[in-house]
Scaffold this active site. Sequence first.
Site, PDB file in Angstrom:
ATOM      1  N   LEU A 108      -3.110  -2.477   1.426  1.00 13.88           N
ATOM      2  CA  LEU A 108      -2.228  -2.654  -0.073  1.00 13.88           C
ATOM      3  C   LEU A 108      -2.721  -3.919  -0.253  1.00 13.88           C
ATOM      4  CD1 LEU A 108       1.082  -1.023   0.604  1.00 13.88           C
ATOM      5  CD2 LEU A 108      -1.013   0.041   0.208  1.00 13.88           C
ATOM      6  N   GLY A 153      -2.596  -0.600   5.376  1.00 13.49           N
ATOM      7  CA  GLY A 153      -2.741   0.383   4.279  1.00 13.49           C
ATOM      8  C   GLY A 153      -3.981   1.146   4.453  1.00 13.49           C
ATOM      9  N   ASN A 177      -0.807  -3.353  10.990  1.00 11.22           N
ATOM     10  CA  ASN A 177      -0.514  -4.825  11.420  1.00 11.22           C
ATOM     11  C   ASN A 177       0.619  -5.414  10.750  1.00 11.22           C
ATOM     12  OD1 ASN A 177      -2.124  -4.608   9.290  1.00 11.22           O
ATOM     13  ND2 ASN A 177      -2.904  -6.864   9.736  1.00 11.22           N
ATOM     14  N   GLU A 178       1.430  -4.698   9.964  1.00  6.99           N
ATOM     15  CA  GLU A 178       2.271  -5.150   9.157  1.00  6.99           C
ATOM     16  C   GLU A 178       3.289  -6.456   9.744  1.00  6.99           C
ATOM     17  OE1 GLU A 178       1.438  -2.186   9.028  1.00  6.99           O
ATOM     18  OE2 GLU A 178       1.353  -1.395   6.908  1.00  6.99           O
TER      19      GLU A 178
HETATM   20  C1  LIG Z   1      13.610  -0.639   8.251  1.00 11.44           C
HETATM   21  C2  LIG Z   1      12.341  -0.654   7.294  1.00 11.44           C
HETATM   22  C3  LIG Z   1      12.656  -2.067   6.581  1.00 11.44           C
HETATM   23  C4  LIG Z   1      11.911  -1.963   5.309  1.00 11.44           C
HETATM   24  C5  LIG Z   1      10.788  -1.517   4.905  1.00 11.44           C
HETATM   25  C6  LIG Z   1      10.911  -1.045   3.556  1.00 11.44           C
HETATM   26  C7  LIG Z   1       9.863  -1.376   2.735  1.00 11.44           C
HETATM   27  C8  LIG Z   1       8.260  -1.746   3.304  1.00 11.44           C
HETATM   28  C9  LIG Z   1       7.884  -3.102   2.642  1.00 11.44           C
HETATM   29  C10 LIG Z   1       6.632  -3.454   2.753  1.00 11.44           C
HETATM   30  C11 LIG Z   1       5.484  -2.689   3.316  1.00 11.44           C
HETATM   31  C12 LIG Z   1       4.261  -2.858   2.612  1.00 11.44           C
HETATM   32  C13 LIG Z   1       3.253  -2.533   3.290  1.00 11.44           C
HETATM   33  C14 LIG Z   1       2.022  -3.162   3.512  1.00 11.44           C
HETATM   34  C15 LIG Z   1       0.863  -2.534   4.068  1.00 11.44           C
HETATM   35  C16 LIG Z   1      -0.494  -3.428   3.773  1.00 11.44           C
HETATM   36  O1  LIG Z   1      -1.621  -2.874   4.012  1.00 11.44           O
HETATM   37  S1  LIG Z   1      -0.376  -5.019   3.744  1.00 11.44           S
HETATM   38  C17 LIG Z   1      -1.729  -5.651   3.728  1.00 11.44           C
HETATM   39  C18 LIG Z   1      -2.347  -5.836   4.862  1.00 11.44           C
HETATM   40  N1  LIG Z   1      -3.791  -6.143   5.145  1.00 11.44           N
HETATM   41  C19 LIG Z   1      -4.237  -7.189   5.825  1.00 11.44           C
HETATM   42  O2  LIG Z   1      -3.609  -7.741   6.690  1.00 11.44           O
HETATM   43  C20 LIG Z   1      -5.670  -7.500   5.883  1.00 11.44           C
HETATM   44  C21 LIG Z   1      -5.703  -9.007   5.326  1.00 11.44           C
HETATM   45  N2  LIG Z   1      -7.315  -9.280   5.035  1.00 11.44           N
HETATM   46  C22 LIG Z   1      -8.040  -9.514   6.053  1.00 11.44           C
HETATM   47  O3  LIG Z   1      -7.702  -9.472   7.416  1.00 11.44           O
HETATM   48  C23 LIG Z   1      -9.475  -9.922   5.912  1.00 11.44           C
HETATM   49  O4  LIG Z   1      -9.417 -10.084   4.143  1.00 11.44           O
HETATM   50  C24 LIG Z   1     -10.495  -8.729   6.053  1.00 11.44           C
HETATM   51  C25 LIG Z   1     -10.761  -8.737   7.671  1.00 11.44           C
HETATM   52  C26 LIG Z   1      -9.936  -7.388   5.461  1.00 11.44           C
HETATM   53  C27 LIG Z   1     -11.981  -9.324   5.420  1.00 11.44           C
HETATM   54  O5  LIG Z   1     -12.302 -10.472   6.060  1.00 11.44           O
HETATM   55  P1  LIG Z   1     -13.433 -11.182   5.161  1.00 11.44           P
HETATM   56  O6  LIG Z   1     -14.495 -10.443   4.865  1.00 11.44           O
HETATM   57  O7  LIG Z   1     -13.474 -12.652   5.922  1.00 11.44           O
HETATM   58  O8  LIG Z   1     -12.833 -11.453   3.582  1.00 11.44           O
HETATM   59  P2  LIG Z   1     -11.602 -12.659   3.234  1.00 11.44           P
HETATM   60  O9  LIG Z   1     -10.502 -12.820   4.309  1.00 11.44           O
HETATM   61  O10 LIG Z   1     -12.274 -13.844   3.028  1.00 11.44           O
HETATM   62  O11 LIG Z   1     -10.954 -11.976   1.836  1.00 11.44           O
HETATM   63  C28 LIG Z   1     -11.774 -12.209   0.631  1.00 11.44           C
HETATM   64  C29 LIG Z   1     -10.774 -12.185  -0.343  1.00 11.44           C
HETATM   65  O12 LIG Z   1      -9.966 -10.921  -0.334  1.00 11.44           O
HETATM   66  C30 LIG Z   1      -8.438 -11.352  -0.293  1.00 11.44           C
HETATM   67  N3  LIG Z   1      -7.883 -10.333   0.331  1.00 11.44           N
HETATM   68  C31 LIG Z   1      -8.068 -10.045   1.732  1.00 11.44           C
HETATM   69  N4  LIG Z   1      -7.318  -9.066   2.006  1.00 11.44           N
HETATM   70  C32 LIG Z   1      -6.357  -8.801   0.909  1.00 11.44           C
HETATM   71  C33 LIG Z   1      -5.304  -7.872   0.523  1.00 11.44           C
HETATM   72  N5  LIG Z   1      -4.869  -7.122   1.424  1.00 11.44           N
HETATM   73  N6  LIG Z   1      -4.828  -7.765  -0.612  1.00 11.44           N
HETATM   74  C34 LIG Z   1      -5.142  -8.711  -1.693  1.00 11.44           C
HETATM   75  N7  LIG Z   1      -6.369  -9.683  -1.279  1.00 11.44           N
HETATM   76  C35 LIG Z   1      -6.864  -9.655  -0.101  1.00 11.44           C
HETATM   77  C36 LIG Z   1      -8.542 -12.647   0.488  1.00 11.44           C
HETATM   78  O13 LIG Z   1      -7.494 -13.433   0.020  1.00 11.44           O
HETATM   79  C37 LIG Z   1      -9.738 -13.477  -0.122  1.00 11.44           C
HETATM   80  O14 LIG Z   1      -9.505 -13.779  -1.524  1.00 11.44           O
HETATM   81  P3  LIG Z   1     -10.227 -14.994  -2.178  1.00 11.44           P
HETATM   82  O15 LIG Z   1     -11.634 -14.782  -2.474  1.00 11.44           O
HETATM   83  O16 LIG Z   1     -10.018 -16.267  -1.260  1.00 11.44           O
HETATM   84  O17 LIG Z   1      -9.453 -15.283  -3.604  1.00 11.44           O
END
Ligand SMILES: CC/C=C\C/C=C\C/C=C\CC/C=C/CC(=O)SCCNC(=O)CCNC(=O)[C@H](O)C(C)(C)COP(=O)(O)OP(=O)(O)OC[C@H]1O[C@@H](n2cnc3c(N)ncnc32)[C@H](O)[C@@H]1OP(=O)(O)O
Length: 302
Positions: A108, A153, A177-178
């Site tokens: 997400l 996501g 990995n949330e």
């Molecule tokens: C009892 C229950 C109670 C409550 C529950 C109720 C509700 C639930 C509430 C919330 C749930 C919400 C659920 C969310 C699920 C998700 O999917 S959260 C997203 C999780 N994603 C990650 O952890 C991945 C993060 N990213 C990375 O690890 C790396 O970027 C990746 C390995 C994918 C790629 O690495 P690399 O090629 O080195 O790229 P960069 O890290 O340099 O990233 C490039 C640019 O992209 C931006 N970016 C990365 N990931 C995201 C993202 N997910 N969203 C937006 N932007 C992202 C990053 O910041 C860099 O940006 P920049 O160029 O620096 O501006």
Amino acid sequence: MALMVGARVLARNLLRPWSRLPDAVPGRTGPAAGGGDGVRCFGSPRVLVETDPAKGVAVIKLKNPPVNSLSLEVLTEFVISLEKLENDKTFRGVIVTSDCPGIFSAGLDLTEMCGKSQAHYAEYWRAVQELWLRLYLSNLVVIAAINGVSPAGGCLISLTCDYRVLADNPKYSIGLNETLLGIVAPSWFKDTLVNTVGHRTAERALQLGLLFPPAEALRVGIVDQVVPEDQVHSAALSVMARWLAIPDHARQLTKNLMRKPTADRLVKQRDADIQYFLQFISRDSIQKSLRVYLDKLRQKKG
Ligand SMILES: CC/C=C\C/C=C\C/C=C\CC/C=C/CC(=O)SCCNC(=O)CCNC(=O)[C@H](O)C(C)(C)COP(=O)(O)OP(=O)(O)OC[C@H]1O[C@@H](n2cnc3c(N)ncnc32)[C@H](O)[C@@H]1OP(=O)(O)O
């Protein structure tokens, strides 16, 4: 501003299934379109669709560089493309993959859940729900060709598919990995994982926010097959042929039997789930966790 308006228009399309996005690549055919004569392309800027009518198979390629984060636009365009394929009797199967090298999807879009209005969070969460429901219950055979890292996501998208093929590259980890972000996978994310790997494996994976490298992913069953990177697409096509050998009505009814109870749990309380999300995501502590995580990602480069 234009982007915000665009997103709203796209999101409204979710509620109006008869509404259609203009084809971004109307009727492009031939080898350049990705696979020989007869391959046709449509889709939208961030969700490319290559279709092979002769085989009855389409390929949906996510193209939202740099990391294929699931923005509101991507979610919306994905649903519309899927619906187009489902409404066209030519197609019986779809392969979901990425057009971004090394990244299936970063999950997400964190910027959609951080520092925005309540109305925006609600709109975004409804779109997340919609894509999950559509994919999870799709009548098509849906196969994930996971050609890159696939956290949260991104993993959820692949878990909604009928079968998962992962490229054998140690960098391509997959999992929900949330908790590492200080957030919690919602109950229907959890259900999807439990239905795939079983309760104990899911419990451990969710609490620890585990991201499994390929061999581990195969061992715990979060993916069904690991293949050399250059064979992900051909492996997905082979699996597709096997699943398409089953009569559609029997396979579809069986899929429904297996999945509908899980989907119904969300369908019956979609609005309550949105309210729950709003309350959770708006908390100062959660917003702070997300900001810290985003800052870490951004600083990684510097
Ligand atoms: C009892 C229950 C109670 C409550 C529950 C109720 C509700 C639930 C509430 C919330 C749930 C919400 C659920 C969310 C699920 C998700 O999917 S959260 C997203 C999780 N994603 C990650 O952890 C991945 C993060 N990213 C990375 O690890 C790396 O970027 C990746 C390995 C994918 C790629 O690495 P690399 O090629 O080195 O790229 P960069 O890290 O340099 O990233 C490039 C640019 O992209 C931006 N970016 C990365 N990931 C995201 C993202 N997910 N969203 C937006 N932007 C992202 C990053 O910041 C860099 O940006 P920049 O160029 O620096 O501006």
